[in-house]
Design an enzyme around this catalytic site. Structure first.
Site, PDB file in Angstrom:
ATOM      1  N   GLN A 112       0.870  -1.397  -0.081  1.00 52.33           N
ATOM      2  CA  GLN A 112       0.017  -0.293   0.366  1.00 52.33           C
ATOM      3  C   GLN A 112       0.621   1.796   0.172  1.00 52.33           C
ATOM      4  O   GLN A 112       0.501   2.332  -0.200  1.00 52.33           O
ATOM      5  CB  GLN A 112      -1.278   0.152   1.564  1.00 52.33           C
ATOM      6  CG  GLN A 112      -2.327   1.205   1.503  1.00 52.33           C
ATOM      7  CD  GLN A 112      -3.788   0.173   0.334  1.00 52.33           C
ATOM      8  OE1 GLN A 112      -3.749  -0.728   0.561  1.00 52.33           O
ATOM      9  NE2 GLN A 112      -4.049   0.779  -0.378  1.00 52.33           N
ATOM     10  N   LYS A 115       1.827   2.060  -3.449  1.00 52.75           N
ATOM     11  CA  LYS A 115       0.631   2.182  -4.230  1.00 52.75           C
ATOM     12  C   LYS A 115       0.140   3.761  -4.142  1.00 52.75           C
ATOM     13  O   LYS A 115      -0.250   4.455  -5.069  1.00 52.75           O
ATOM     14  CB  LYS A 115      -0.320   1.071  -4.210  1.00 52.75           C
ATOM     15  CG  LYS A 115      -1.530   1.021  -4.725  1.00 52.75           C
ATOM     16  CD  LYS A 115      -2.639   0.488  -3.855  1.00 52.75           C
ATOM     17  CE  LYS A 115      -2.338  -1.005  -4.392  1.00 52.75           C
ATOM     18  NZ  LYS A 115      -3.990  -1.627  -3.517  1.00 52.75           N
ATOM     19  N   LYS A 127      -2.775  -0.477   6.940  1.00 59.95           N
ATOM     20  CA  LYS A 127      -3.590  -1.820   6.723  1.00 59.95           C
ATOM     21  C   LYS A 127      -4.212  -2.684   7.375  1.00 59.95           C
ATOM     22  O   LYS A 127      -3.221  -2.420   8.346  1.00 59.95           O
ATOM     23  CB  LYS A 127      -2.801  -3.029   5.366  1.00 59.95           C
ATOM     24  CG  LYS A 127      -3.871  -3.942   4.874  1.00 59.95           C
ATOM     25  CD  LYS A 127      -4.461  -2.662   3.466  1.00 59.95           C
ATOM     26  CE  LYS A 127      -5.800  -4.054   2.688  1.00 59.95           C
ATOM     27  NZ  LYS A 127      -5.845  -3.502   1.409  1.00 59.95           N
ATOM     28  N   ASP A 167     -11.807  -3.935   2.018  1.00 58.54           N
ATOM     29  CA  ASP A 167     -10.809  -4.735   0.991  1.00 58.54           C
ATOM     30  C   ASP A 167     -12.054  -5.832   1.436  1.00 58.54           C
ATOM     31  O   ASP A 167     -13.047  -5.644   1.615  1.00 58.54           O
ATOM     32  CB  ASP A 167      -9.657  -4.839   1.945  1.00 58.54           C
ATOM     33  CG  ASP A 167      -8.902  -5.745   0.743  1.00 58.54           C
ATOM     34  OD1 ASP A 167      -7.892  -4.767   0.571  1.00 58.54           O
ATOM     35  OD2 ASP A 167      -8.378  -6.527   0.993  1.00 58.54           O
ATOM     36  N   SER A 378     -10.630   6.807  -2.208  1.00 57.85           N
ATOM     37  CA  SER A 378     -10.327   7.384  -1.099  1.00 57.85           C
ATOM     38  C   SER A 378     -10.019   9.103  -0.981  1.00 57.85           C
ATOM     39  O   SER A 378      -9.860   9.686   0.101  1.00 57.85           O
ATOM     40  CB  SER A 378      -9.782   6.142  -0.469  1.00 57.85           C
ATOM     41  OG  SER A 378     -10.897   4.834  -0.255  1.00 57.85           O
TER      42      SER A 378
HETATM   43  P1  NDP Z   1     -15.104  -8.179  -2.189  1.00 58.28           P
HETATM   44  O1  NDP Z   1     -14.814  -9.387  -0.622  1.00 58.28           O
HETATM   45  O2  NDP Z   1     -15.769  -7.402  -2.033  1.00 58.28           O
HETATM   46  O3  NDP Z   1     -14.722  -9.962  -2.908  1.00 58.28           O
HETATM   47  C1  NDP Z   1     -13.946 -10.839  -2.732  1.00 58.28           C
HETATM   48  C2  NDP Z   1     -13.863 -12.239  -3.530  1.00 58.28           C
HETATM   49  O4  NDP Z   1     -12.627 -12.685  -4.343  1.00 58.28           O
HETATM   50  C3  NDP Z   1     -15.235 -12.736  -3.435  1.00 58.28           C
HETATM   51  O5  NDP Z   1     -15.572 -13.114  -5.118  1.00 58.28           O
HETATM   52  C4  NDP Z   1     -14.465 -13.949  -2.783  1.00 58.28           C
HETATM   53  O6  NDP Z   1     -15.192 -15.197  -2.852  1.00 58.28           O
HETATM   54  C5  NDP Z   1     -13.351 -13.609  -4.325  1.00 58.28           C
HETATM   55  N1  NDP Z   1     -11.829 -15.455  -2.440  1.00 58.28           N
HETATM   56  C6  NDP Z   1     -11.963 -13.977  -1.398  1.00 58.28           C
HETATM   57  N2  NDP Z   1     -10.638 -14.924  -0.675  1.00 58.28           N
HETATM   58  C7  NDP Z   1     -10.873 -15.420  -1.392  1.00 58.28           C
HETATM   59  C8  NDP Z   1     -10.161 -17.006  -1.617  1.00 58.28           C
HETATM   60  N3  NDP Z   1      -9.079 -17.486  -0.573  1.00 58.28           N
HETATM   61  N4  NDP Z   1     -10.026 -17.400  -2.388  1.00 58.28           N
HETATM   62  C9  NDP Z   1     -11.021 -17.874  -3.824  1.00 58.28           C
HETATM   63  N5  NDP Z   1     -11.589 -16.785  -3.585  1.00 58.28           N
HETATM   64  C10 NDP Z   1     -11.442 -15.903  -2.729  1.00 58.28           C
HETATM   65  O7  NDP Z   1     -13.698  -8.134  -2.121  1.00 58.28           O
HETATM   66  P2  NDP Z   1     -12.483  -6.924  -3.154  1.00 58.28           P
HETATM   67  O8  NDP Z   1     -13.454  -7.093  -4.369  1.00 58.28           O
HETATM   68  O9  NDP Z   1     -13.092  -5.542  -2.209  1.00 58.28           O
HETATM   69  O10 NDP Z   1     -11.516  -6.975  -2.976  1.00 58.28           O
HETATM   70  C11 NDP Z   1     -10.332  -8.381  -4.168  1.00 58.28           C
HETATM   71  C12 NDP Z   1      -9.014  -8.420  -3.578  1.00 58.28           C
HETATM   72  O11 NDP Z   1      -9.082  -6.599  -4.728  1.00 58.28           O
HETATM   73  C13 NDP Z   1      -8.437  -7.958  -2.745  1.00 58.28           C
HETATM   74  O12 NDP Z   1      -7.082  -9.033  -3.169  1.00 58.28           O
HETATM   75  C14 NDP Z   1      -7.992  -6.820  -2.386  1.00 58.28           C
HETATM   76  O13 NDP Z   1      -7.098  -6.100  -1.367  1.00 58.28           O
HETATM   77  C15 NDP Z   1      -7.775  -5.776  -3.714  1.00 58.28           C
HETATM   78  N6  NDP Z   1      -8.191  -4.676  -3.186  1.00 58.28           N
HETATM   79  C16 NDP Z   1      -9.636  -4.198  -3.600  1.00 58.28           C
HETATM   80  C17 NDP Z   1      -9.540  -2.677  -3.294  1.00 58.28           C
HETATM   81  C18 NDP Z   1     -11.211  -1.983  -2.709  1.00 58.28           C
HETATM   82  O14 NDP Z   1     -11.109  -0.809  -3.294  1.00 58.28           O
HETATM   83  N7  NDP Z   1     -12.457  -2.908  -2.034  1.00 58.28           N
HETATM   84  C19 NDP Z   1      -8.843  -2.082  -4.010  1.00 58.28           C
HETATM   85  C20 NDP Z   1      -7.306  -2.505  -4.471  1.00 58.28           C
HETATM   86  C21 NDP Z   1      -7.693  -3.657  -3.723  1.00 58.28           C
HETATM   87  P3  NDP Z   1     -16.161 -15.546  -1.585  1.00 58.28           P
HETATM   88  O15 NDP Z   1     -16.895 -14.467  -1.505  1.00 58.28           O
HETATM   89  O16 NDP Z   1     -16.600 -17.266  -2.038  1.00 58.28           O
HETATM   90  O17 NDP Z   1     -15.088 -15.682  -0.188  1.00 58.28           O
HETATM   91  O1  2IT Z   2      -5.568  -2.555  -1.593  1.00 54.30           O
HETATM   92  C1  2IT Z   2      -6.772  -1.397  -2.101  1.00 54.30           C
HETATM   93  O2  2IT Z   2      -5.504  -0.263  -2.357  1.00 54.30           O
HETATM   94  C2  2IT Z   2      -7.834  -1.181  -0.684  1.00 54.30           C
HETATM   95  N1  2IT Z   2      -8.326  -2.034  -0.399  1.00 54.30           N
HETATM   96  C3  2IT Z   2      -8.072  -0.082  -0.867  1.00 54.30           C
HETATM   97  C4  2IT Z   2      -8.122   1.012   0.214  1.00 54.30           C
HETATM   98  C5  2IT Z   2      -8.326   2.289   0.411  1.00 54.30           C
HETATM   99  O3  2IT Z   2      -8.069   3.134   1.445  1.00 54.30           O
HETATM  100  O4  2IT Z   2      -9.418   2.376   0.222  1.00 54.30           O
END
Ligand code: NDP
Ligand code: 2IT
Length: 446
Positions: A112, A115, A127, A167, A378
């Site tokens: 982070q 990034k 985090k 997240d 954010s």
């Molecule tokens: P969500 O909780 O909204 O969705 C996560 C998705 O990934 C679900 O479909 C989930 O399936 C699947 N998943 C999670 N863990 C696992 C696992 N161990 N094995 C297989 N599938 C898995 O999270 P986000 O969409 O917010 O986050 C997804 C990724 O993006 C993460 O790596 C996060 O760190 C990254 N990220 C998120 C940001 C944000 O703004 N939200 C910003 C930047 C990066 P299930 O429901 O079955 O667990």
């Molecule tokens: O991995 C990421 O960059 C996030 N989950 C978003 C962090 C934030 O502060 O919006």
């Protein structure tokens, strides 16, 4: 590693952090990439920049006790890793998932830092999260957990100190409950969290920002490096959460075709193209498994415990979790003709898979650059909270587009400056590192 300084620091980190494989994986990638910036720049070693960068400023670890619907007391573990605040207050999401460990949150906090530097906004890196899993919990349980979590976390954060967000497992619902508890305890209305509801300081476009930003970044790479576009491309997207859904939405808007999406139980394939309204209903409203999609769409198939990477595609966007795209998956994608892999998730591609992709000349975009759109908006939410003004969706989205284009430009400029050609991975690490390192040098030993 070629640099004896980087190697020495890595060996030391490995010795001091046993049992933290994800953290070591992230550190190794960054230290290996930034070696060109160390050459001819003895000030970084003189100021012990690497030694200080690999050690979080502060690690907070706490107990969360809450009462479930049966009246039984449950105990979970909570964390906040305040990694580095050289260029702004600690900023980064909270993850609620049963797989959460100190190693995972340290890797996420470390990534982070770089990034956030790439966004061009004043944000340091942090985090946090818990091994609490929202799956299968009632509304009341989720609310009580979030309140209990904030009852400890509130004393460590603040709108100018540390600003958490969502997240995995933490979306608008959880942020709302945590914000309510912070406000109750502190008796103040501030922008201490981002990803808030629009009625209480949230930003239009934050929900969509990571997925949309990933596509803006990818579109810019397609244009500037490959003389191409999303039009008519088959785009494979893993996951079906916040990042995946909005990556799919923007891909469709830009003319791409999405036939697969997944969750941790397996993936769906729809030859007619994914019906995103149905995915949103299943995942965001009903909170069910992705297999429910195939119960409604007759031609769709659900493959249990399989990954989307077995299907042919032009562009792969891993948007679920760390290390979900392994070497065998990369080889399968390569033999099916993939041209570009851009990470929506954090560290979804294993080092062996990255190596295979790069050797096969597949364009590879690291998450700390390609998924920076979420934290960027954010940052824009923090600006709006400070101004006590809400911008339009169009204004925020236009700024997001500029930030994502700029991240591509910064990465290419840094990699070319060090004679590495157009390299999105090395360029992102170099650009992020140099910015934070110089700020640390300027601010003296701390
Ligand atoms: P969500 O909780 O909204 O969705 C996560 C998705 O990934 C679900 O479909 C989930 O399936 C699947 N998943 C999670 N863990 C696992 C696992 N161990 N094995 C297989 N599938 C898995 O999270 P986000 O969409 O917010 O986050 C997804 C990724 O993006 C993460 O790596 C996060 O760190 C990254 N990220 C998120 C940001 C944000 O703004 N939200 C910003 C930047 C990066 P299930 O429901 O079955 O667990
Ligand atoms: O991995 C990421 O960059 C996030 N989950 C978003 C962090 C934030 O502060 O919006």
């Amino acid at each position: 590693m070629k640099s004896t300084y980087a190697q020495r620091v890595y060996d030391d980190v490995a010795g001091r952090n046993p049992g933290e494989p994800e953290f070591l994986q992230a550190v190794k990638e960054v230290l290996t990439s930034i070696e060109p910036a160390l050459e001819g720049n003895p000030k970084f070693e003189d100021h012990a920049i690497l030694e200080r960068m690999v050690e979080p400023d502060r690690m907070i670890k706490f107990r969360i006790a809450w009462v479930d619907d049966q009246g039984k007391t449950q105990v979970n573990r909570g964390y906040r890793v305040e990694f580095n605040n050289a260029i702004g207050p600690y900023k980064g999401g909270l993850r609620f998932h049963s797989s959460v460990t100190q190693s995972i949150l340290k890797f996420l906090g470390f990534e982070q830092v770089f990034k956030n530097a790439l966004t061009g906004l004043w944000m340091g890196g942090g985090k946090g999260g818990s091994d609490f899993d929202t799956h299968g919990k009632s509304e009341g349980e989720v609310m009580r957990f979030c309140q209990a979590f904030m009852t400890e976390l509130y004393r460590h954060i603040g709108p100018n100190t540390d600003i958490p967000a969502g997240d995995i497992g933490v979306g608008g619902r959880e942020v709302g409950y945590m914000y309510g508890q912070y406000k109750r305890i502190m008796n103040e209305f501030t922008g201490v969290l981002t990803g808030k509801g629009l009625a209480f300081g949230g930003s239009l476009g934050r929900t969509e920002a990571t997925g949309y930003g990933l596509c803006y970044y990818t579109d810019e790479v397609l244009k500037t490096m490959m003389n191409d576009s999303f039009e008519g491309k088959i785009v494979s997207i893993s996951g079906s959460g916040n990042v995946s859904i909005y990556a799919a939405e923007k891909t469709l808007e830009l003319g791409g075709i999405v036939q697969v999406m997944s969750d941790s139980s397996g993936y769906i394939y729809d030859p007619d193209g994914i019906n995103l309204d149905l995915v949103k209903d299943i995942k965001l409203v009903r909170r069910e498994r992705i297999s429910a999609y195939a119960d409604t769409r007759k031609k769709a198939e659900f493959s249990a415990n399989k990954k989307v990477w077995e299907r042919p595609c032009d562009i792969a966007l891993p948007c679920a979790t760390q290390n979900e795209l392994e070497e065998t998956d990369a080889k399968q994608l390569i033999s099916n003709g993939v041209k570009l892999v851009a990470e929506g998730a954090n560290m979804p591609t294993t080092p062996e898979a990255i190596e295979a992709l790069r050797t096969a000349k597949v364009v590879y975009a690291p998450g700390k650059a390609s998924n920076a759109g979420g934290v960027a908006v954010s940052g824009l939410e923090m600006t709006q909270d400070s101004q006590r003004l809400a911008w339009t969706f169009e204004e925020t989205d236009a700024r997001l587009q500029r930030i994502m284009k700029d991240i591509v430009a910064q990465s290419l400029s840094a990699s070319n400056q060090y004679g590495l050609g157009n390299d999105l991975l090395l360029g992102a690490n170099l650009a992020g590192f140099v910015k934070v390192a110089n700020a640390m040098v300027d601010q003296g030993i701390f």
